[in-house]
Motif scaffolding. Sequence first.
Motif, PDB file in Angstrom:
ATOM      1  N   GLY A  81     158.139 137.300   1.065  1.00 37.06           N
ATOM      2  CA  GLY A  81     157.232 137.098  -0.059  1.00 37.06           C
ATOM      3  C   GLY A  81     157.819 136.183  -1.120  1.00 37.06           C
TER       4      GLY A  81
ATOM      5  N   LEU B 122     152.742 131.084   5.988  1.00 35.65           N
ATOM      6  CA  LEU B 122     152.199 132.365   5.531  1.00 35.65           C
ATOM      7  C   LEU B 122     151.505 133.106   6.669  1.00 35.65           C
ATOM      8  CD1 LEU B 122     151.871 134.171   3.083  1.00 35.65           C
ATOM      9  CD2 LEU B 122     149.794 132.919   2.507  1.00 35.65           C
TER      10      LEU B 122
ATOM     11  N   MET C 232     152.056 136.265  -5.440  1.00 30.13           N
ATOM     12  CA  MET C 232     152.860 136.692  -4.291  1.00 30.13           C
ATOM     13  C   MET C 232     154.040 137.546  -4.740  1.00 30.13           C
ATOM     14  SD  MET C 232     151.791 135.590  -1.255  1.00 30.13           S
ATOM     15  CE  MET C 232     153.267 135.642  -0.281  1.00 30.13           C
TER      16      MET C 232
ATOM     17  N   SER D 297     156.539 132.562  -2.374  1.00 28.72           N
ATOM     18  CA  SER D 297     156.261 132.390  -3.802  1.00 28.72           C
ATOM     19  C   SER D 297     156.939 131.145  -4.357  1.00 28.72           C
ATOM     20  CB  SER D 297     156.744 133.612  -4.580  1.00 28.72           C
ATOM     21  OG  SER D 297     156.025 134.752  -4.199  1.00 28.72           O
TER      22      SER D 297
END
Length: 122
Positions: free
Chosen positions: A56, A111, A43, A60
């Motif tokens: 992002g 997500l 990611m 992550s």
Amino acid sequence: MSTPDGAPAPAPHPDYRFSLANERTLLAWLRTALALVAGGVAMTQFVPELGVPAGGPAVSVALVLAGGVTAVAGHRRYRRNERAIAADEPLPVSTAAAWVTGLVALLAVALLVLVAVEIGRG
């Protein structure tokens, strides 16, 4: 209990197959943890922004943390099961799988929302 010559009988050893199965289960937990960590690293490399600024990196970090939690939960479960196997007791009930499943499902929903926002932004 003693042997015919009066010496104490050796303690029975648990079947090695149970310990080996427990070890294979630990390895499955560790593979899952490694996959979560690898997803977190991917990611950061391939999805720097996801729908919102720092989306992002946030996902992550969550994936890497989920990987760490999964590894620790798997090892804890392994140790508890090994103690029960050695003591010839029933395996303890573990809620670790339910917690990790919930954590991964929560990450998947987050997500999905971020991807939907990104698509909506065009």
